[in-house]
Scaffold this active site. Structure first.
Site, PDB file in Angstrom:
ATOM      1  N   HIS A   1      70.192   7.863 -79.064  1.00 40.82           N
ATOM      2  CA  HIS A   1      69.497   7.420 -77.852  1.00 40.82           C
ATOM      3  C   HIS A   1      70.038   6.066 -77.391  1.00 40.82           C
ATOM      4  O   HIS A   1      70.122   5.804 -76.182  1.00 40.82           O
ATOM      5  CB  HIS A   1      67.987   7.324 -78.076  1.00 40.82           C
ATOM      6  CG  HIS A   1      67.240   7.019 -76.821  1.00 40.82           C
ATOM      7  ND1 HIS A   1      66.918   7.973 -75.883  1.00 40.82           N
ATOM      8  CD2 HIS A   1      66.810   5.837 -76.301  1.00 40.82           C
ATOM      9  CE1 HIS A   1      66.303   7.413 -74.863  1.00 40.82           C
ATOM     10  NE2 HIS A   1      66.231   6.106 -75.092  1.00 40.82           N
TER      11      HIS A   1
ATOM     12  N   ASP B   1      71.456   5.197 -73.668  1.00 41.61           N
ATOM     13  CA  ASP B   1      71.106   4.030 -72.856  1.00 41.61           C
ATOM     14  C   ASP B   1      72.346   3.258 -72.407  1.00 41.61           C
ATOM     15  O   ASP B   1      72.424   2.799 -71.262  1.00 41.61           O
ATOM     16  CB  ASP B   1      70.191   3.096 -73.648  1.00 41.61           C
ATOM     17  CG  ASP B   1      68.752   3.581 -73.708  1.00 41.61           C
ATOM     18  OD1 ASP B   1      68.372   4.456 -72.911  1.00 41.61           O
ATOM     19  OD2 ASP B   1      67.999   3.047 -74.553  1.00 41.61           O
TER      20      ASP B   1
ATOM     21  N   HIS C   1      67.776   6.458 -68.109  1.00 44.17           N
ATOM     22  CA  HIS C   1      67.967   7.845 -68.532  1.00 44.17           C
ATOM     23  C   HIS C   1      68.555   8.681 -67.398  1.00 44.17           C
ATOM     24  O   HIS C   1      69.470   9.495 -67.618  1.00 44.17           O
ATOM     25  CB  HIS C   1      66.637   8.449 -68.988  1.00 44.17           C
ATOM     26  CG  HIS C   1      66.030   7.740 -70.152  1.00 44.17           C
ATOM     27  ND1 HIS C   1      64.760   8.026 -70.612  1.00 44.17           N
ATOM     28  CD2 HIS C   1      66.511   6.764 -70.972  1.00 44.17           C
ATOM     29  CE1 HIS C   1      64.495   7.255 -71.650  1.00 44.17           C
ATOM     30  NE2 HIS C   1      65.532   6.476 -71.879  1.00 44.17           N
TER      31      HIS C   1
ATOM     32  N   HIS D   1      69.388  -3.169 -73.628  1.00 46.01           N
ATOM     33  CA  HIS D   1      69.573  -3.201 -72.176  1.00 46.01           C
ATOM     34  C   HIS D   1      70.089  -4.551 -71.669  1.00 46.01           C
ATOM     35  O   HIS D   1      70.887  -4.602 -70.733  1.00 46.01           O
ATOM     36  CB  HIS D   1      68.267  -2.841 -71.466  1.00 46.01           C
ATOM     37  CG  HIS D   1      67.791  -1.464 -71.739  1.00 46.01           C
ATOM     38  ND1 HIS D   1      68.560  -0.355 -71.479  1.00 46.01           N
ATOM     39  CD2 HIS D   1      66.624  -0.997 -72.260  1.00 46.01           C
ATOM     40  CE1 HIS D   1      67.888   0.741 -71.823  1.00 46.01           C
ATOM     41  NE2 HIS D   1      66.727   0.366 -72.293  1.00 46.01           N
TER      42      HIS D   1
END
Length: 275
Positions: free
Chosen positions: A233, A237, A78, A260
């Protein structure tokens, strides 16, 4: 050509870590040209440093973790996302533990703090990470692709079996204004049935309805900021993980169900590709 940028002054943030649940403070400081983004563990006597680059990524379970030996810092995505869009080439990030504060589960707070600090133009030219060929990271079910493009664009498709969420798609050419309005406020998300399992694993210990969107089989427990907050969101990321290429990125990134792991693998591939 653009000159490198650092912050005009240092700024300070505090709160709790999303996964550790521990009090956390971060100080973001200006740094000289060609420093990059460097995390510093101020709680340890030798103040070890970890550069925010893809080859230092060691874990991507529910967050992006970078490590040096047995020293780690996790949930950095973030803050990196905000630094990426604000165009910060060089800074030191002093952290008094293993995890920065989560704030309200997005990057709006960090972005506002950076805007308050302001930018300082430095004397050396920036080495932009310009995508000049096609990259693809694919695990058979999910993928993320990088394509040449003259701006920074992300197109993301999120697929979720829960009928409340379903398929969400968003596409943004990322600028500071677009980011501040449409991406930075999008919070992280959790399924209520998962929470105890995550906490048993030592994850999400700092999560609350103040910093996580929680849903169950009946609906959303807290109010959404966007109808498609989940996919926004996810884009937040991606922006953070792509900063692990080591520079400010220019290209079009197309992702389906990426997380991720794939994001950081792409960042590593781009670095190895010599962009």
């Amino acid at each position: 050509m653009h000159y490198q940028i650092t912050l005009a002054r240092e700024v300070f943030c505090e709160g709790v870590g999303l996964h550790s649940g521990k009090p956390a403070t971060v100080k973001i400081l200006p740094a000289p040209e060609n420093t990059g983004i460097v995390f510093i563990r101020t709680d340890l006597t030798d103040r070890p440093r970890i550069e925010a680059v893809a080859e230092n990524v060691t874990t991507t379970l529910r967050a992006t973790t970078i490590s040096k030996g047995n020293i780690r810092i996790f949930t950095i995505e973030h803050l990196l996302s905000a630094l990426h869009v604000y165009g910060v080439d060089n800074c030191y990030i002093e952290v008094n533990g293993e995890e920065p504060p989560v704030q309200d589960g997005c990057s709006a707070y960090f972005f506002a703090v950076l805007q308050k600090a302001g930018k300082k133009i430095q004397n050396k030219f920036r080495k932009e990470v310009v995508i000049d060929k096609i990259y693809r990271i694919d695990d058979g079910e999910r993928f993320i692709i990088a394509l040449p493009y003259d701006k920074f664009r992300i197109s993301f498709t999120s697929l979720n079996e829960h009928p409340l969420i379903g398929t969400q798609y968003a596409d943004f050419i990322v600028t500071e204004d677009v980011y501040a309005k449409d991406i930075a406020p999008a919070r992280t998300i959790a399924y209520e049935k998962e929470i105890k399992h995550l906490q048993d694993m030592g994850l999400g210990l700092g999560g609350s309805l103040e910093n996580v969107i929680v849903y169950n089989d009946a609906g959303w427990i807290n109010k959404l900021r966007f109808n498609d907050e989940l996919v926004r969101h996810k884009i937040l990321d991606v922006i953070g993980d792509l900063r692990l290429t080591g520079g400010i990125v220019k290209g079009h990134f197309i992702a389906v169900k990426s997380g991720h792991q794939l994001n950081t693998e792409l960042a590593k591939e781009i670095r190895q590709g010599g962009c």
